[in-house]
Design a protein around this motif. Sequence first.
Motif, PDB file in Angstrom:
ATOM      1  N   THR A  25     -90.294-109.286   8.606  1.00  0.00           N
ATOM      2  CA  THR A  25     -89.782-108.857   9.910  1.00  0.00           C
ATOM      3  C   THR A  25     -90.327-107.483  10.281  1.00  0.00           C
ATOM      4  O   THR A  25     -90.823-107.270  11.386  1.00  0.00           O
ATOM      5  CB  THR A  25     -88.239-108.798   9.879  1.00  0.00           C
ATOM      6  OG1 THR A  25     -87.746-110.121   9.721  1.00  0.00           O
ATOM      7  CG2 THR A  25     -87.670-108.184  11.151  1.00  0.00           C
ATOM      8  N   SER A  29     -92.998-106.470  13.197  1.00  0.00           N
ATOM      9  CA  SER A  29     -92.595-105.525  14.245  1.00  0.00           C
ATOM     10  C   SER A  29     -93.548-104.346  14.315  1.00  0.00           C
ATOM     11  O   SER A  29     -93.927-103.893  15.399  1.00  0.00           O
ATOM     12  CB  SER A  29     -91.176-105.013  13.997  1.00  0.00           C
ATOM     13  OG  SER A  29     -90.317-106.093  13.731  1.00  0.00           O
ATOM     14  N   GLN A 159     -86.393-103.171  19.800  1.00  0.00           N
ATOM     15  CA  GLN A 159     -86.402-104.474  20.467  1.00  0.00           C
ATOM     16  C   GLN A 159     -87.274-105.467  19.715  1.00  0.00           C
ATOM     17  O   GLN A 159     -86.920-106.642  19.579  1.00  0.00           O
ATOM     18  CB  GLN A 159     -86.956-104.315  21.881  1.00  0.00           C
ATOM     19  CG  GLN A 159     -85.870-104.197  22.917  1.00  0.00           C
ATOM     20  CD  GLN A 159     -86.469-104.215  24.309  1.00  0.00           C
ATOM     21  OE1 GLN A 159     -87.500-104.838  24.545  1.00  0.00           O
ATOM     22  NE2 GLN A 159     -85.845-103.531  25.218  1.00  0.00           N
ATOM     23  N   LYS A 162     -85.708-107.069  16.794  1.00  0.00           N
ATOM     24  CA  LYS A 162     -84.794-108.152  17.171  1.00  0.00           C
ATOM     25  C   LYS A 162     -85.558-109.383  17.667  1.00  0.00           C
ATOM     26  O   LYS A 162     -85.262-110.504  17.290  1.00  0.00           O
ATOM     27  CB  LYS A 162     -83.815-107.647  18.232  1.00  0.00           C
ATOM     28  CG  LYS A 162     -82.848-106.599  17.669  1.00  0.00           C
ATOM     29  CD  LYS A 162     -81.841-106.117  18.697  1.00  0.00           C
ATOM     30  CE  LYS A 162     -82.495-105.213  19.723  1.00  0.00           C
ATOM     31  NZ  LYS A 162     -81.537-104.828  20.788  1.00  0.00           N
ATOM     32  N   SER A 165     -87.170-112.136  15.432  1.00  0.00           N
ATOM     33  CA  SER A 165     -86.366-113.239  14.890  1.00  0.00           C
ATOM     34  C   SER A 165     -86.733-114.557  15.576  1.00  0.00           C
ATOM     35  O   SER A 165     -86.491-115.631  15.040  1.00  0.00           O
ATOM     36  CB  SER A 165     -84.874-112.947  15.070  1.00  0.00           C
ATOM     37  OG  SER A 165     -84.566-112.884  16.440  1.00  0.00           O
ATOM     38  N   THR A 176     -84.794-114.166   9.599  1.00  0.00           N
ATOM     39  CA  THR A 176     -83.949-115.174  10.254  1.00  0.00           C
ATOM     40  C   THR A 176     -84.332-116.583   9.800  1.00  0.00           C
ATOM     41  O   THR A 176     -83.479-117.425   9.510  1.00  0.00           O
ATOM     42  CB  THR A 176     -84.068-115.059  11.779  1.00  0.00           C
ATOM     43  OG1 THR A 176     -83.756-113.720  12.155  1.00  0.00           O
ATOM     44  CG2 THR A 176     -83.112-116.007  12.484  1.00  0.00           C
ATOM     45  N   ALA A 197     -77.084-110.708  10.150  1.00  0.00           N
ATOM     46  CA  ALA A 197     -76.709-109.896  11.319  1.00  0.00           C
ATOM     47  C   ALA A 197     -76.449-108.455  10.898  1.00  0.00           C
ATOM     48  O   ALA A 197     -76.877-107.505  11.564  1.00  0.00           O
ATOM     49  CB  ALA A 197     -75.476-110.493  11.997  1.00  0.00           C
ATOM     50  N   TYR A 200     -79.745-106.630  10.301  1.00  0.00           N
ATOM     51  CA  TYR A 200     -80.356-106.211  11.573  1.00  0.00           C
ATOM     52  C   TYR A 200     -79.638-104.983  12.131  1.00  0.00           C
ATOM     53  O   TYR A 200     -80.246-104.009  12.558  1.00  0.00           O
ATOM     54  CB  TYR A 200     -80.274-107.340  12.624  1.00  0.00           C
ATOM     55  CG  TYR A 200     -81.396-108.353  12.529  1.00  0.00           C
ATOM     56  CD1 TYR A 200     -82.708-107.996  12.844  1.00  0.00           C
ATOM     57  CD2 TYR A 200     -81.137-109.669  12.173  1.00  0.00           C
ATOM     58  CE1 TYR A 200     -83.736-108.943  12.774  1.00  0.00           C
ATOM     59  CE2 TYR A 200     -82.152-110.613  12.105  1.00  0.00           C
ATOM     60  CZ  TYR A 200     -83.454-110.243  12.405  1.00  0.00           C
ATOM     61  OH  TYR A 200     -84.454-111.158  12.353  1.00  0.00           O
ATOM     62  N   CYS A 204     -81.178-101.433  13.135  1.00  0.00           N
ATOM     63  CA  CYS A 204     -81.345-101.133  14.566  1.00  0.00           C
ATOM     64  C   CYS A 204     -80.396-100.046  15.058  1.00  0.00           C
ATOM     65  O   CYS A 204     -80.773 -99.189  15.856  1.00  0.00           O
ATOM     66  CB  CYS A 204     -81.150-102.404  15.396  1.00  0.00           C
ATOM     67  SG  CYS A 204     -82.453-103.605  15.111  1.00  0.00           S
TER      68      CYS A 204
END
Lengths: 221, 264
Positions: A25, A29, A159, A162, A165, A176, A197, A200, A204
């Motif tokens: 992830t 990103s 962003q 997120k 995912s 995810t 969750a 994340y 974040c």
Amino acid sequence: MFKYQFRWDTVWGSFDFLMAGLQMTLIVSGITLVLAMLAGLVIALLDMSKFPPARWIGVTFGEIIRNTPILVQLLWVYYVLPIVFGVRIESLVALVIGLSLYQGAFISEVYRSGIQSVPRGHSEAAQVLGLTPLQNFVRIVLPQAIRMTLPPLASNFVQLIKFSSLGAVISVSEITRRGMELSATNFRPLETFTFIAVVYFLICWPLAMGIRWWERRLQAQ
Amino acid sequence: MFDGIGFAYALNMAGIPIIVAEGVSKTFGTNQVLTRVSLPVMERDVVCVVGPSGSGKTTLLRCIALLETPSEGRIVMQGTAISTPQQEKPVKAAARAVRSDIGMVFQHFNLWPHMTVLENLIEAPLRVKKLPKDQAVASAETLLAKVGLSDKRDAYPARLSGGQQQRVAIARALAMAPKVLLFDEATSALDPELRREVLLVMRQLAQEGMTMLVVTHEMNFARHVGTRTVFMDRGEIVEEALGSAFFDSPKTERAQRFLQQFED
Ligand SMILES: Nc1ncnc2c1ncn2[C@@H]1O[C@H](COP(=O)(O)OP(=O)(O)OP(=O)(O)O)[C@@H](O)[C@H]1O
Ligand SMILES: [Mg+2]
């Protein structure tokens, strides 16, 4: 009454498996942020170009990207691009391309408003002193614009974490996706997705808070 | 043939002006802001431009500073056209050649906030005049001393008061050794108690023989420091006079009405 026997051990048991997903992830990103910054620069340059066709391309591209769902764009890149160009693309590559273009369209606006946030008088003063338009942009406008764009760029990174995912849908094995795979075998979606969750959120939320503080500090100056 | 003032005026006009607005008009859309304004500025002149808000003073200054293109007429520097409605190639080349001979001080200072005071001062000398750094720094330090801000050399503009910022802006303009310095209401954005320090610097420059074109609401400065006063109204020069004559005996009714508002 709702009686549920929590089985967190099913999550701990696959902790490494999930953390490898988190690593993916963050890599996705990070790479995407860099590419999106470049894409945003190209789009911004097209938008501000002196040549009407270039401007038209930049504006149209930006409008299409900003006004269609990111999920549809990802599916389009993954399933349609290979048909058009006759090549198979890795799901990971498709995710990076899709997210970069999407985020690039927003970042181009960040650049544009950063440039516009520099008072005209600053470059007029430089103009009167004899600086060329290029010197004016590089020495006077850009350094100020960059300071203004850093916090929004950091927000874009949040962003992206997120949005990455969404890679789950085209089977990129980020966190995810791994959660989906895990819950399909341990039959424990509640623990699995709650844990994800929380992961994340823990990444974040501090970032978002830090950015807010940073923005307030910039504004105070 | 000449009365006293007229004679001196004619004498003063005998040389070649440093910069001239020749029949300059400016229209924004359908809004005519300047109507055939002609204004020569001679060497060592301190021309003060006064007039009501919206009369086109800033626009005239911006035309002379080459920030606006006149719709009609031209700007001439020492005999060469440097701005015309068409901005032909030779005109643009001439403008580039004399660009840094025209300095400007803005109402809102326009210092570059990401640079220190010293960096603000040496930026143009380094990049436009290509001066060696030590030379640029040395002359910047001299100028800072002149405006009384030697101790602010390494401060960022945001740390300075408005009056100090404007003095830095004046020093920055002087760093290019301009032949003429334009001031657009240099003290209007300042609290009254900070205006004096800026006006003092401007007065000192005038006394040293700097050629200046000063748009101002400071009637005392115009009266006592200006060598000539130009009164503008609705985009036209309505009246001009040497020294304090404009204030002692304004001829037109519009000027009289304008001056009345400054009487206590
Ligand atoms: N860039 C522009 N576009 C359109 N209209 C403009 C522009 N600049 C100035 N004007 C108009 O020109 C007129 C004269 O403006 P200008 O700023 O030259 O007046 P001024 O004499 O400097 O006034 P003040 O004393 O308030 O500074 C005003 O009506 C203004 O609205
Ligand atoms: Mg004005």
